[in-house]
Design an enzyme around this catalytic site. Sequence first.
Site, PDB file in Angstrom:
ATOM      1  N   CYS A 136     -29.047   0.170 -19.521  1.00 48.84           N
ATOM      2  CA  CYS A 136     -30.145   0.772 -20.280  1.00 48.84           C
ATOM      3  C   CYS A 136     -29.607   1.840 -21.220  1.00 48.84           C
ATOM      4  O   CYS A 136     -28.415   2.175 -21.186  1.00 48.84           O
ATOM      5  CB  CYS A 136     -31.196   1.377 -19.341  1.00 48.84           C
ATOM      6  SG  CYS A 136     -30.522   2.714 -18.329  1.00 48.84           S
ATOM      7  N   CYS A 178      20.954  -1.150 -25.257  1.00 52.31           N
ATOM      8  CA  CYS A 178      21.216  -0.027 -24.360  1.00 52.31           C
ATOM      9  C   CYS A 178      19.902   0.629 -23.965  1.00 52.31           C
ATOM     10  O   CYS A 178      18.824   0.234 -24.410  1.00 52.31           O
ATOM     11  CB  CYS A 178      22.141   0.995 -25.023  1.00 52.31           C
ATOM     12  SG  CYS A 178      21.410   1.799 -26.461  1.00 52.31           S
ATOM     13  N   CYS A 218      17.593   1.796 -26.731  1.00 57.98           N
ATOM     14  CA  CYS A 218      16.743   0.743 -27.311  1.00 57.98           C
ATOM     15  C   CYS A 218      15.467   0.592 -26.492  1.00 57.98           C
ATOM     16  O   CYS A 218      14.373   0.439 -27.047  1.00 57.98           O
ATOM     17  CB  CYS A 218      17.495  -0.577 -27.349  1.00 57.98           C
ATOM     18  SG  CYS A 218      19.025  -0.551 -28.310  1.00 57.98           S
ATOM     19  N   ASP A 265       0.020  -2.465  13.554  1.00 59.75           N
ATOM     20  CA  ASP A 265      -1.192  -2.951  14.188  1.00 59.75           C
ATOM     21  C   ASP A 265      -0.740  -3.936  15.268  1.00 59.75           C
ATOM     22  O   ASP A 265       0.397  -4.421  15.231  1.00 59.75           O
ATOM     23  CB  ASP A 265      -2.080  -3.642  13.156  1.00 59.75           C
ATOM     24  CG  ASP A 265      -3.308  -4.266  13.786  1.00 59.75           C
ATOM     25  OD1 ASP A 265      -3.990  -3.565  14.545  1.00 59.75           O
ATOM     26  OD2 ASP A 265      -3.557  -5.458  13.532  1.00 59.75           O
ATOM     27  N   ASP A 273      -2.402  -6.897   9.167  1.00 62.53           N
ATOM     28  CA  ASP A 273      -2.769  -8.187   8.594  1.00 62.53           C
ATOM     29  C   ASP A 273      -4.267  -8.360   8.396  1.00 62.53           C
ATOM     30  O   ASP A 273      -4.707  -9.338   7.796  1.00 62.53           O
ATOM     31  CB  ASP A 273      -2.266  -9.334   9.484  1.00 62.53           C
ATOM     32  CG  ASP A 273      -3.078  -9.470  10.758  1.00 62.53           C
ATOM     33  OD1 ASP A 273      -3.504  -8.425  11.294  1.00 62.53           O
ATOM     34  OD2 ASP A 273      -3.289 -10.600  11.213  1.00 62.53           O
TER      35      ASP A 273
END
Length: 798
Positions: free
Chosen positions: A16, A82, A85, A486, A686
């Site tokens: 809106c 190098c 650059c 875990d 996991d």
Amino acid sequence: MTSPILIDLPIRGMTCAGCAGRVERALQQVPGVSSASVNLLAERAQVQYQGASPQALIDAITACGYQVPQEALELQISGMSCANCVGRVERALAQVPGVLTVSVNLASERAHLQLLGTADPQALLAAVVAAGYQASLLNAEEPPAADPSQSLQRERWSLLLALGLALPLLLPMLVEPFGLHWMQPAWLQFALATPVQFIFGARFYRAGWSAVRAGSANMDLLVALGTSAAYGLSLYLWWATPAGGMPHLYFEAAAVVIALVRLGKYLESRAKRQTSSALRALQALRPAFALRLQDGREEQVAIGSLQRDDVIVVKPGERFPVDGLIIEGSSHADEALLSGESLPVAKHPGDAVSTGAINGEGRLLVRIRALGGETQLAQIIRLMENAQAGKAPIQKLVDRISQVFVPVVLAIALLTLVGWLLAGAGLQVALLNAVAVLVIACPCALGLATPTAIMVGTGVAARHGILIKDAEALEIAHGVHAVAFDKTGTLTSGSPQVVHLQAVDGNHEQLLQLAGSLQQGSEHPLAKAVLSACSDRNLSLSAVTASQALPGKGTRAELGPRTLALGNRRLLDEQQLPTGVLGKAAEAWEAEGRSLAWLLELAPQPQVLGLLAFGDSLKPGARAAIQQLQALGIRCHLISGDNQGSVNAVADALGIDERQANVLPADKLARINALKQYGRVAMVGDGINDAPALAAADIGIAMGSGTDIAMHAAGITLLRGDPRLVPAALAISRRTYAKIRQNLFWAFVYNLIGLPLAAFGLLNPVLAGAAMALSSVSVVANALLLKRWKANLSEDDE
């Protein structure tokens, strides 16, 4: 004073006029913003700013609850020589409107950019060209079309021609130690040196001139200045020497330096190509065609013609071209390059298969579940490319040093020239020593030190099933002091199994066979555990009748004249049967957090026949993983939401002293933050509930067998659910970081030793050129030694 920048920001989530006004006010409050207007229909914001960063604008929008779409882009950059650059390309790209972040990798010659949706790729290419380099867009889904071996072959022929012209100039220097004083005529030296200087050395002039135009300096400029000075001095001495005289010329210094630098660049290119061998091996796994099954007919089609839910045929020996589910046939799949799993994995209907794996002996029908960039292989390749394109924190320090290195070398060369002239040494000696200073300096070794080690390290890790998300994760992991695990699905299998059983009469196999007969056809997890145990022991099951489920208590059935039941303690108490000799075992197993099932005979003679205990069994290799971590001096913690007895049983079996049970996901986060006070912490998990802790840890390690959310939150993903890959991941991180430090040491040592020697006249330009070439090659070769690393996947030590 920089001029104001006008940027067009796409915005998602506005509904809106009030949303547009809120965003507009937030943008106007960002320091440096001079004007901001938001178009609700176009979902765009036009902002004029000066001194602010695009990220500050994005943060202001997201703080209002809206999103700014972003995308990643990769460019292939050529012409860099190098670290200077690299810095120049990064600065050029960062100034293009819409670029949020940019990281350029010298070893892979790629630029990785994070862009706003409105950024113009052509403007990015133009910025690179304006900085003096060449660039092209990379398609992330397809391997590069160009064959690197072709450019390497052209470079080899140029090198051979340059060496063929330069070596005759070097002959007088080689025979002088044998008492032979011989020198070619000046015209012959000129004829040999000129093609080397201006044809094979043209690349140094082009790159050096581009650097000068961009207001910077690089290694190519040093080579161009140094060899031009030696070549020009030789021309002057030849011109100034009277007819019939034999001047001492330095054409050989200029030509041999160019040839040696070209040799170094060639060897460097060959070595760099090996650093990305793991990535190219993964890219080569994608087949171009597939055999689609349609209306009962098989037809070969391009991968791009396939759609989700199509059915394809995969014959024995072929690679899977897509991710999918097997709907017909059985076979084995070789997933070694994908997950590091050395043994083929059995595949049956309903099993998932991944792009790039090799089908074994069976013909399979596969229903497509993922194509192109959605496949697991494509995601692995993207993560590897991101890791190799990113910069480790230590590289940022190297970049800052390299930006001032070349100007400092030019200043040292100028001081060397002036110093020798003031000392009365003459123009020849002063100029040659200044040339040696220019040639020995090697910022390319600094630029290659970190990215080559990261490319090889991430590549060799991927071959072992260890996927490292970015360079920062690789560097952080080497300093881990503690690992928090875990339990379920990480150190244990994550599904109930029969871990203990005891028969009153001592016949354990008969106890298991009777329990399995009662559980036939049941889908309950504990029933599956019993049936799996029977299958593992090759027990034949008896037919039962009148099978009946006892809700909340267990099951009962008739086996010939006998009525048997298998259930929990409620069933035992209901029958009012004594536990007898099984009472102590039941107490001990319940203290371990095990689930118990009592086998009862209800008729003709009510009695207790035996007891089964269910639990989550340890994963193969879990004990070895903990032992290897402890051998590395890393403390292990077990943090789980399971009950105290179950956690204690696992911790005791693995030798983990620090254990915490009944920990909610939010509490896991707090425990990780508490551990971080004592050093770097890695979290291994996991599940979805592990994602906050994985993100909060200094380095998160997700099991590839877990959820996508956990994998996205982690810095390292283990493509197999093998706990031994955890110490392997930390070990390769330590080894890679050691290589980075070794490379930086050698890169600095070359210059710290070589520059003073050259400035004081103890190093001639030819030896300086050889040392410069050797420095880059030695850095890359040292990184390649990482390819010899192998993970320690030995079995548990008993």
